[in-house]
Design an enzyme around this catalytic site. Sequence first.
Site: not given
Length: 325
Positions: A50, A52, A84, A168, A196, A200, A204, A258
């Site tokens: 982490h 710290e 921590c 688009s 969508t 299209d 992604l 969409g």
Amino acid sequence: MRGVADERAMRRALELAAGVRTSTSPNPWVGSVIEPGGFEGATSPPGGPHAEAHALQAAGEAARGATIYATLEPCSHTGRTPPCVDQIVDAGIARVVVGVEDPDERVRGRGIRALRAAGIRVDVGVCAEEVRAQLAPYLKHRGTGRPWVVLKLAATLDGRSAAPDGSSRWITGDAARADAHRLRAESDAVIVGAGTVRADDPELTVRGVEGTDPLRVVLGHAPADARVQPALELEGDLGGVLDELGRRGVLQAMVEGGATVAGDFHRAGLVDRYVLYLAPAFFGGDDARPLFTGSGAPTIADLWRGRIESVERLGDDLRLECSPA
């Protein structure tokens, strides 16, 4: 003077946390600074030290009697790494300055109490507003079990997202598209409607910026040969969808459309942040496709109103970030 110095150190910790934003999930992105000395650390990818712990390692013996700053309350439980809190106590730190408490059920003030029980002074709340904004997805997930939902939209100045024939690409320019990929890289999941996908065939994926590809979520069923595959296919109530993603450790979910899916999330009140890219372009008629489909506010009294958080110019385009009022 201490207040000014505390804020300066905490803002540096915020900068460090921002630098690891895309690599720590499902753990929070945290920054830490030790003064005097300016020793620094930020959260590693899951399984690594982490923030710290990194700062303490950098400081070594110089940590004894020093002050450590952390944007989030230090953990007091053993997970994939040691607590921590124990490392801070063993290092001889005299004072701990925390941005915000950790709402995780395994922490929730236990770290602060353990530090105080060890005789260490703990001050909480330095730059708290900025820390809460930076950690908003993590804080929401730990508080509600659901991810922070970002709705990404792109439109012309007359509020249209696609031509009458459905085309688009591309409404916005290169700089805006690169920023959208950065937003995708910050998200653990990206949500899109099956319509969508069929229209299209999007990938992604994250391109052009550092970051890993998010979990791809399709509302409905995607063709087996769609480029979005392999994808998690979900159906039903959108609240249930978010519950399922939360169970899977998704801290931030980005809704990419969409127009039907965008409208459904908006009307359900499930969007935490709207990110709208506006291009200096007009379709110039009423036949181009809008940002949302479905019924909107029936009267001006029912108009949805939010708060503009930021406006930024990206190339020739504008990026507007808006939250519910």
